[in-house]
Design an enzyme around this catalytic site. Sequence first.
Site, PDB file in Angstrom:
ATOM      1  N   ASN A   9       0.534  -1.403  -0.189  1.00 40.40           N
ATOM      2  CA  ASN A   9      -0.063   0.559  -0.169  1.00 40.40           C
ATOM      3  C   ASN A   9       0.792   1.112   0.045  1.00 40.40           C
ATOM      4  O   ASN A   9       1.486   1.709   1.196  1.00 40.40           O
ATOM      5  CB  ASN A   9      -1.032  -0.014   1.222  1.00 40.40           C
ATOM      6  CG  ASN A   9      -1.666   0.867   0.710  1.00 40.40           C
ATOM      7  OD1 ASN A   9      -1.709   2.147   0.282  1.00 40.40           O
ATOM      8  ND2 ASN A   9      -2.873   1.588   2.773  1.00 40.40           N
ATOM      9  N   ARG A  94      -2.849  -1.981  -2.889  1.00 45.73           N
ATOM     10  CA  ARG A  94      -3.418  -1.032  -3.312  1.00 45.73           C
ATOM     11  C   ARG A  94      -3.489  -0.157  -4.446  1.00 45.73           C
ATOM     12  O   ARG A  94      -2.958   0.457  -4.508  1.00 45.73           O
ATOM     13  CB  ARG A  94      -4.062  -0.590  -1.622  1.00 45.73           C
ATOM     14  CG  ARG A  94      -5.179   0.229  -2.001  1.00 45.73           C
ATOM     15  CD  ARG A  94      -4.835   0.736  -0.205  1.00 45.73           C
ATOM     16  NE  ARG A  94      -6.173   1.674  -0.418  1.00 45.73           N
ATOM     17  CZ  ARG A  94      -5.712   2.937   0.243  1.00 45.73           C
ATOM     18  NH1 ARG A  94      -4.910   2.839   1.145  1.00 45.73           N
ATOM     19  NH2 ARG A  94      -7.197   4.160   0.231  1.00 45.73           N
ATOM     20  N   HIS A 182     -12.281   3.909  -0.748  1.00 45.38           N
ATOM     21  CA  HIS A 182     -12.262   3.350   0.444  1.00 45.38           C
ATOM     22  C   HIS A 182     -12.600   2.201   0.397  1.00 45.38           C
ATOM     23  O   HIS A 182     -13.603   1.274   1.255  1.00 45.38           O
ATOM     24  CB  HIS A 182     -12.844   3.867   1.620  1.00 45.38           C
ATOM     25  CG  HIS A 182     -12.337   5.464   1.732  1.00 45.38           C
ATOM     26  ND1 HIS A 182     -13.273   6.084   2.665  1.00 45.38           N
ATOM     27  CD2 HIS A 182     -11.211   5.164   1.871  1.00 45.38           C
ATOM     28  CE1 HIS A 182     -11.440   7.395   2.553  1.00 45.38           C
ATOM     29  NE2 HIS A 182     -10.145   6.383   2.524  1.00 45.38           N
ATOM     30  N   LEU A 210     -13.650   6.420   9.259  1.00 46.16           N
ATOM     31  CA  LEU A 210     -12.780   7.830   8.979  1.00 46.16           C
ATOM     32  C   LEU A 210     -11.531   7.492   9.558  1.00 46.16           C
ATOM     33  O   LEU A 210     -11.173   7.092  10.987  1.00 46.16           O
ATOM     34  CB  LEU A 210     -13.804   8.096  11.051  1.00 46.16           C
ATOM     35  CG  LEU A 210     -15.199   7.899  10.317  1.00 46.16           C
ATOM     36  CD1 LEU A 210     -15.984   8.362  12.103  1.00 46.16           C
ATOM     37  CD2 LEU A 210     -15.944   9.069   9.354  1.00 46.16           C
ATOM     38  N   ARG A 242      -8.459  17.916   3.656  1.00 46.87           N
ATOM     39  CA  ARG A 242      -9.487  17.932   2.283  1.00 46.87           C
ATOM     40  C   ARG A 242     -10.677  18.062   3.013  1.00 46.87           C
ATOM     41  O   ARG A 242     -10.868  17.596   3.911  1.00 46.87           O
ATOM     42  CB  ARG A 242      -9.604  16.391   1.249  1.00 46.87           C
ATOM     43  CG  ARG A 242      -8.136  15.775   0.706  1.00 46.87           C
ATOM     44  CD  ARG A 242      -8.246  14.938   0.181  1.00 46.87           C
ATOM     45  NE  ARG A 242      -8.141  13.616   0.980  1.00 46.87           N
ATOM     46  CZ  ARG A 242      -8.047  11.985   1.078  1.00 46.87           C
ATOM     47  NH1 ARG A 242      -8.955  11.729  -0.126  1.00 46.87           N
ATOM     48  NH2 ARG A 242      -6.969  11.519   1.757  1.00 46.87           N
ATOM     49  N   ASP A 284      -3.970  15.970  12.491  1.00 42.19           N
ATOM     50  CA  ASP A 284      -4.391  15.030  13.311  1.00 42.19           C
ATOM     51  C   ASP A 284      -5.756  15.054  14.667  1.00 42.19           C
ATOM     52  O   ASP A 284      -5.496  16.283  14.730  1.00 42.19           O
ATOM     53  CB  ASP A 284      -3.587  14.559  14.042  1.00 42.19           C
ATOM     54  CG  ASP A 284      -3.218  13.255  15.016  1.00 42.19           C
ATOM     55  OD1 ASP A 284      -3.558  12.921  15.595  1.00 42.19           O
ATOM     56  OD2 ASP A 284      -2.323  12.163  14.297  1.00 42.19           O
ATOM     57  N   GLY A 329      -8.604   4.570  11.625  1.00 46.36           N
ATOM     58  CA  GLY A 329      -7.696   5.186  12.488  1.00 46.36           C
ATOM     59  C   GLY A 329      -9.013   5.888  13.470  1.00 46.36           C
ATOM     60  O   GLY A 329      -8.950   6.074  15.079  1.00 46.36           O
ATOM     61  N   ASN A 333     -10.307   3.987  17.283  1.00 44.46           N
ATOM     62  CA  ASN A 333      -9.461   4.278  18.026  1.00 44.46           C
ATOM     63  C   ASN A 333     -10.047   6.247  19.063  1.00 44.46           C
ATOM     64  O   ASN A 333      -9.997   6.008  20.917  1.00 44.46           O
ATOM     65  CB  ASN A 333      -8.095   4.676  18.344  1.00 44.46           C
ATOM     66  CG  ASN A 333      -7.527   4.094  17.160  1.00 44.46           C
ATOM     67  OD1 ASN A 333      -7.310   2.733  17.743  1.00 44.46           O
ATOM     68  ND2 ASN A 333      -6.972   4.039  16.245  1.00 44.46           N
ATOM     69  N   GLU A 380      -7.993  -3.744   5.629  1.00 44.24           N
ATOM     70  CA  GLU A 380      -8.069  -3.462   3.939  1.00 44.24           C
ATOM     71  C   GLU A 380      -6.377  -4.951   3.085  1.00 44.24           C
ATOM     72  O   GLU A 380      -6.776  -5.377   2.144  1.00 44.24           O
ATOM     73  CB  GLU A 380      -7.348  -2.557   3.399  1.00 44.24           C
ATOM     74  CG  GLU A 380      -8.830  -1.170   3.797  1.00 44.24           C
ATOM     75  CD  GLU A 380      -8.183   0.428   4.136  1.00 44.24           C
ATOM     76  OE1 GLU A 380      -7.133   0.478   4.952  1.00 44.24           O
ATOM     77  OE2 GLU A 380      -8.414   1.661   3.524  1.00 44.24           O
TER      78      GLU A 380
HETATM   79  P1  ADP Z   1      -5.210   6.850   6.947  1.00 44.07           P
HETATM   80  O1  ADP Z   1      -4.493   5.006   6.604  1.00 44.07           O
HETATM   81  O2  ADP Z   1      -5.593   7.202   5.399  1.00 44.07           O
HETATM   82  O3  ADP Z   1      -3.231   6.764   7.177  1.00 44.07           O
HETATM   83  P2  ADP Z   1      -6.233   6.119   9.906  1.00 44.07           P
HETATM   84  O4  ADP Z   1      -6.778   5.497   8.976  1.00 44.07           O
HETATM   85  O5  ADP Z   1      -4.858   4.762  10.146  1.00 44.07           O
HETATM   86  O6  ADP Z   1      -5.528   6.438   8.164  1.00 44.07           O
HETATM   87  O7  ADP Z   1      -6.688   7.131  10.598  1.00 44.07           O
HETATM   88  C1  ADP Z   1      -5.238   8.267  10.231  1.00 44.07           C
HETATM   89  C2  ADP Z   1      -6.118   8.945  12.009  1.00 44.07           C
HETATM   90  O8  ADP Z   1      -6.127   8.399  13.225  1.00 44.07           O
HETATM   91  C3  ADP Z   1      -5.147  10.018  12.296  1.00 44.07           C
HETATM   92  O9  ADP Z   1      -4.730  11.304  11.578  1.00 44.07           O
HETATM   93  C4  ADP Z   1      -5.385   9.993  13.463  1.00 44.07           C
HETATM   94  O10 ADP Z   1      -5.984  11.495  13.480  1.00 44.07           O
HETATM   95  C5  ADP Z   1      -6.242   9.222  13.905  1.00 44.07           C
HETATM   96  N1  ADP Z   1      -6.712   8.822  15.360  1.00 44.07           N
HETATM   97  C6  ADP Z   1      -5.320   6.905  15.570  1.00 44.07           C
HETATM   98  N2  ADP Z   1      -5.816   7.235  16.564  1.00 44.07           N
HETATM   99  C7  ADP Z   1      -6.552   7.815  16.957  1.00 44.07           C
HETATM  100  C8  ADP Z   1      -7.120   8.114  18.588  1.00 44.07           C
HETATM  101  N3  ADP Z   1      -6.961   7.527  19.590  1.00 44.07           N
HETATM  102  N4  ADP Z   1      -7.588   8.898  19.149  1.00 44.07           N
HETATM  103  C9  ADP Z   1      -9.020   9.897  17.631  1.00 44.07           C
HETATM  104  N5  ADP Z   1      -7.515   9.720  16.598  1.00 44.07           N
HETATM  105  C10 ADP Z   1      -7.477   9.190  15.985  1.00 44.07           C
END
Ligand code: ADP
Length: 399
Positions: A9, A94, A182, A210, A242, A284, A329, A333, A380
């Site tokens: 990926n 991917r 996605h 998300l 975005r 973030d 993410g 979380n 994924e």
């Molecule tokens: P991608 O695969 O699109 O890079 P992810 O699904 O890994 O994204 O998500 C990344 C995002 O998840 C980070 O930018 C962060 O904002 C959020 N994130 C990760 N852990 C936490 C948490 N404990 N609380 C809030 N947001 C979180």
Amino acid sequence: MDDYVVVLNAGSSSLKFSVYRRRDSKSWRLESRGQVEGIGTSPRFSARDGSGERLADNPLDKTAVRDGHTALDAVAQWLRSTYGKARVLGVGHRVVHGGPRFSGPTMITPQVLAELRQLIPLAPLHQPHNLAAIDAVSEQLPGVPQVACFDTSFHRGQPAVAELVPLPAEIRNGGVQRYGFHGLSYEYIASVLPDVAPEIAGGRVIVAHLGSGASLCAMRDRKSLDSTLGFTALDGLCMGTRPGALDPGVVLYLFQNLGLSAKDVETILYKRSGLLGISGTSNDMRDLLGSNQPAARLAVDYFVYRAAKEIGALTAVLAGIDALVFTAGIGENSPEIRSRICDASAWLGIEMDTNANGTKQQRISRAGSRVSAWVIPTNEELIIARHTGTVLGLIETRA
Ligand code: ADP
């Protein structure tokens, strides 16, 4: 000899990989996963085994690892030293955009690669890196078959009105339609719903992916009927960098009144907007939730507002809702974001169980809630490994 598939990926600053070993004719087992992150700034290699134990975590020489190609060299070197002469049966990638033609995983040939290059303008942030990884594998592992798995495929087959971009026919005929993204994540969620939540698997489910990119998918009977991302990965929800849905008049204004170039506008839309643009400090969600700054709070408020608004819209598409599923993410979380989105959607009949929401439980709604809410971690990579096995004829086609 053990047989493996490698899943890649490739993003703009990271190259994630997973190694799967064929367990039997039906399934794969995760052997290891890892990434090169910080490509172009301070590259770092890390890897863990299938149970999460750390196998490697070290900085890389930034003159040697300076782009996706050289990052793949670093991964290939680690794979050789870890797996010796084990056979790589195939590499699954991917690939963000499959355009109108690729409605399922596809063996990569020079012809397919040429068609995928034509889609770069539709996903300028992701597609060039995905394709560069394919080129790099052709050089590093000549003769090993490669399979492209698309983020758009799961959404093909949506009703015509969901795919329509209401512009003149001569523009639409050039491939301007809503594709959705996605899809590999949604496909994974759809694949596990019968086991995790059998009572809603055949029903009307909105899945909220998300992460740093964010979208919703409206599923009925585990098929995509609509989603919030469209022609490109800019539509719908507010994302890390975005904006999500935007009055197209704003884009005209950027060109006509501010005199910005196409490149400037692209950078604003893909890299400087969304949570980063609103807060002015971070893309973030963890930083924003931990901040007292009014702009950071506004960014979180808007993220939640937009998600709740689009959940309402997709509920109309489904003519009702049986369940809301959080993943990726932020979705996996952040109990706070889940709780705020569920509270804003309480009018639909979602009653959150605040105790369950703070734990690792998958069902986070109260027993009597008319609409149930769930947290299901996405995977994924497993979907890509399965598809790679199926396309290469290694694994029986799954139902
Ligand atoms: P991608 O695969 O699109 O890079 P992810 O699904 O890994 O994204 O998500 C990344 C995002 O998840 C980070 O930018 C962060 O904002 C959020 N994130 C990760 N852990 C936490 C948490 N404990 N609380 C809030 N947001 C979180």
